[in-house]
Write a protein that holds these residues in place. Structure first.
Motif, PDB file in Angstrom:
ATOM      1  N   LEU A  19       1.144   4.936 -12.142  1.00  0.00           N
ATOM      2  CA  LEU A  19       1.309   6.334 -11.785  1.00  0.00           C
ATOM      3  C   LEU A  19       1.713   6.474 -10.324  1.00  0.00           C
ATOM      4  O   LEU A  19       2.575   7.284  -9.981  1.00  0.00           O
ATOM      5  CB  LEU A  19       0.023   7.117 -12.070  1.00  0.00           C
ATOM      6  N   LYS A  20       1.125   5.658  -9.464  1.00  0.00           N
ATOM      7  CA  LYS A  20       1.483   5.718  -8.055  1.00  0.00           C
ATOM      8  C   LYS A  20       2.962   5.396  -7.869  1.00  0.00           C
ATOM      9  O   LYS A  20       3.649   6.039  -7.068  1.00  0.00           O
ATOM     10  CB  LYS A  20       0.627   4.739  -7.243  1.00  0.00           C
TER      11      LYS A  20
ATOM     12  N   GLY B 177      -8.627  14.075  -5.937  1.00  0.00           N
ATOM     13  CA  GLY B 177      -7.401  13.290  -5.836  1.00  0.00           C
ATOM     14  C   GLY B 177      -7.459  11.937  -6.496  1.00  0.00           C
ATOM     15  O   GLY B 177      -6.451  11.204  -6.485  1.00  0.00           O
ATOM     16  N   GLU B 178      -8.602  11.576  -7.088  1.00  0.00           N
ATOM     17  CA  GLU B 178      -8.748  10.313  -7.829  1.00  0.00           C
ATOM     18  C   GLU B 178      -8.248   9.109  -7.024  1.00  0.00           C
ATOM     19  O   GLU B 178      -7.632   8.195  -7.564  1.00  0.00           O
ATOM     20  CB  GLU B 178      -7.995  10.388  -9.168  1.00  0.00           C
ATOM     21  N   GLY B 179      -8.513   9.139  -5.711  1.00  0.00           N
ATOM     22  CA  GLY B 179      -8.119   8.020  -4.856  1.00  0.00           C
ATOM     23  C   GLY B 179      -6.692   8.081  -4.355  1.00  0.00           C
ATOM     24  O   GLY B 179      -6.285   7.251  -3.533  1.00  0.00           O
TER      25      GLY B 179
ATOM     26  N   ALA C 177       0.808  -1.221   0.000  1.00  0.00           N
ATOM     27  CA  ALA C 177       0.000   0.000   0.000  1.00  0.00           C
ATOM     28  C   ALA C 177       0.838   1.267   0.000  1.00  0.00           C
ATOM     29  O   ALA C 177       0.379   2.329  -0.434  1.00  0.00           O
ATOM     30  CB  ALA C 177      -0.935  -0.005   1.205  1.00  0.00           C
ATOM     31  N   ASP C 178       2.075   1.202   0.487  1.00  0.00           N
ATOM     32  CA  ASP C 178       2.923   2.392   0.504  1.00  0.00           C
ATOM     33  C   ASP C 178       3.790   2.501  -0.745  1.00  0.00           C
ATOM     34  O   ASP C 178       4.611   3.409  -0.865  1.00  0.00           O
ATOM     35  CB  ASP C 178       3.808   2.413   1.750  1.00  0.00           C
TER      36      ASP C 178
ATOM     37  N   SER D 174      -2.711  -0.151  -5.133  1.00  0.00           N
ATOM     38  CA  SER D 174      -3.737   0.868  -4.997  1.00  0.00           C
ATOM     39  C   SER D 174      -5.100   0.216  -5.170  1.00  0.00           C
ATOM     40  O   SER D 174      -5.446  -0.241  -6.262  1.00  0.00           O
ATOM     41  CB  SER D 174      -3.527   1.963  -6.056  1.00  0.00           C
ATOM     42  N   TYR D 175      -5.857   0.114  -4.079  1.00  0.00           N
ATOM     43  CA  TYR D 175      -7.202  -0.465  -4.101  1.00  0.00           C
ATOM     44  C   TYR D 175      -7.202  -1.857  -4.717  1.00  0.00           C
ATOM     45  O   TYR D 175      -8.056  -2.196  -5.540  1.00  0.00           O
ATOM     46  CB  TYR D 175      -8.177   0.467  -4.825  1.00  0.00           C
TER      47      TYR D 175
END
Length: 479
Positions: free
Chosen positions: A203-204, A230-232, A191-192, A196-197
């Motif tokens: 992108l993250k 923030g789109e999540g 998660a860090d 993402s979900y």
């Protein structure tokens, strides 16, 4: 001299699907060439025009390891406008009639591209101080650089900038598939980092592992730290806020110049704005079959027809507006079928007042910017926006919603202080937009000197790439 490599999935003049290509291909030309050696690398798509491909010359070839795969990499080189371009060639990945395909194909395509770019650097004998990566398609480059290449002396000390052009597009796909494609270790899919979900998010990865994050306007840089925009990823954006900068995109003032534009019927300048508008408007009315009357207020809309562009607000009030107001509206663009059909319907119902051009034409776009009195952009969100900048360049007054780059570049008209270069409204509300349109019409018809002053102030603005380049130079120097 600082060496910078722009890594992008598209760049003018070689391939373009949107504003990313304009930024990646135009911005490098405006850096101080005595201090910065800025080059560009992108895929060599089969769908590129033959004339563009003929300008490329073969540089080298090698193989790159992508997880358990070994894939061919060809490198080609070309120069355009004094800038060196490199191209990654692999027809397995870059075939097809368009640059982007389905997401499940593109996640492997751009994982390959990311590895190929990093492996190509020693081959082309260019060791950049800064890798400037653009959008999710290049998000894995900082990930690979920090996790697989830092032990290699050649890559040590390279810094990364990741520019977000639109946070809505993130390159998300099934976790296990991305693990298999990329060959990245299990511990990066948390998660860090890349998770993402429940999915892997390119992108993250770019945001987490880059030294600096930029986006394309100051207001958008703030908006993406909020839950609503923030789109999540708003929590991540807040965590990296001290490394997040907003720099407004520029405009190519040689391409968009009302005094020398070969697309428009009658060139003009700030000094003969009223005459130039009148002639161009009459010619456009004749071309499109609208009532030929240059005293009617003409509003332009040049857009992708999507929800992002606020067309549901237009849908809610267009019938009322056309029935009651003395205006003409000229529309150009394609997109969602419901919006295309909406404009077709009202063009049929109000044939003298609305022209719906459901296609894209660079020539007609320029003529709309040059001929219209006002330009409507009621966007739900707008990272930067170029149309409002182009319209001001041509003395066409923008009417916008206050979001992202629209808020940063359009100052609302103040009748009492005689300031402002356009009109704006705050809330995503059709009645508020309609009220602003009626206010603009009042100024146009009843206070024409004030209207002309608004248009001339817009023409005085400097939204050239020079300003954007100076802002990026500050970040390069800081890194």
């Amino acid at each position: 001299m600082k060496k910078v490599l722009f890594v992008t999935s598209e760049a003018v003049p070689f391939i373009k699907t949107g504003g990313l290509a304009d930024v990646a291909g135009s911005l490098p030309r405006y850096f101080d060439k005595t201090k910065y050696d800025v080059r560009i690398i992108l895929p060599k798509y089969v769908c590129m025009e033959d004339g563009m491909k003929e300008q490329m010359r073969f540089h080298s070839r090698f193989y790159v390891k992508l997880s358990w795969r070994s894939q061919y990499v060809g490198v080609l080189e070309s120069k355009a406008d004094g800038i060196t371009y490199y191209f990654i060639d692999n027809e397995y990945y870059f075939a097809g009639t368009k640059p982007y395909n389905n997401i499940y194909e593109d996640v492997e395509k751009f994982a390959y591209f990311s590895k190929a770019v990093l492996e190509a650097l020693p081959v082309i004998d260019f060791r950049p101080d800064i890798l400037h990566c653009h959008d999710w398609q290049t998000g894995l480059i900082p990930v690979y650089l920090k996790n697989e290449y830092q032990k290699d002396e050649f890559y040590q000390g390279m810094r990364t900038i990741f520019t977000i052009h639109n946070l809505q597009f993130q390159g998300r796909w099934i976790m296990q598939v991305v693990k298999d494609i990329t060959g990245l270790p299990e511990q990066l899919f948390t998660a860090d980092k890349l998770e993402s979900y429940g999915e892997a998010n390119y992108l993250k990865g770019g945001v987490v592992y880059s030294d600096i994050i930029t986006t394309v306007s100051r207001t958008y840089a703030h908006e993406i730290t909020t839950q609503s925009s923030g789109e999540g990823l708003d929590g991540l954006m807040r965590a990296r806020q001290k490394d997040l900068y907003g720099i407004v995109n520029g405009l190519d003032y040689q391409v968009f110049d009302p005094e020398s534009d070969s697309y428009i019927c009658h060139p003009f300048s700030k000094e003969n704005l009223s005459e130039g508008k009148s002639i161009n408007k009459s010619m456009l009315q004749k071309q499109l079959g609208l009532e030929e009357d240059d005293s009617i207020m003409m509003i332009g809309i040049v857009t992708r027809m999507t929800n992002q562009k606020g067309l549901e607000l237009v849908d809610a009030v267009l019938d009322e507006l056309l029935a009651n107001a003395r205006i003409q509206i000229v529309v150009l663009g394609t997109g969602q079928g419901n919006f295309e059909n909406m404009f077709r319907h009202y063009a049929w119902k109000y044939e003298d007042k609305l022209s719906a051009n459901i296609f894209y034409s660079e020539e007609l776009a320029h003529r709309i910017y040059a001929s219209c009195d006002a330009f409507l952009m009621p966007s739900l969100f707008e990272p930067c926006g170029l149309s409002q900048l182009i319209s001001m360049r041509y003395g066409t007054v923008p009417i916008v919603r206050e979001t992202g780059g629209l808020k940063d570049t359009v100052e609302a008209y103040n009748r009492y202080e005689q300031t402002g270069n356009g009109f704006s409204f705050c809330n995503f509300n059709a009645r508020e937009m309609l009220s602003t349109l009626y206010y603009a019409m009042d100024i146009y018809y009843n206070h024409r000197d004030d209207w002309n002053a608004i248009a001339q102030r817009g023409m005085d603005e400097d939204f050239s790439w020079d300003h954007s380049a100076r802002e990026y130079e500050k970040i390069y120097d800081m890194l």
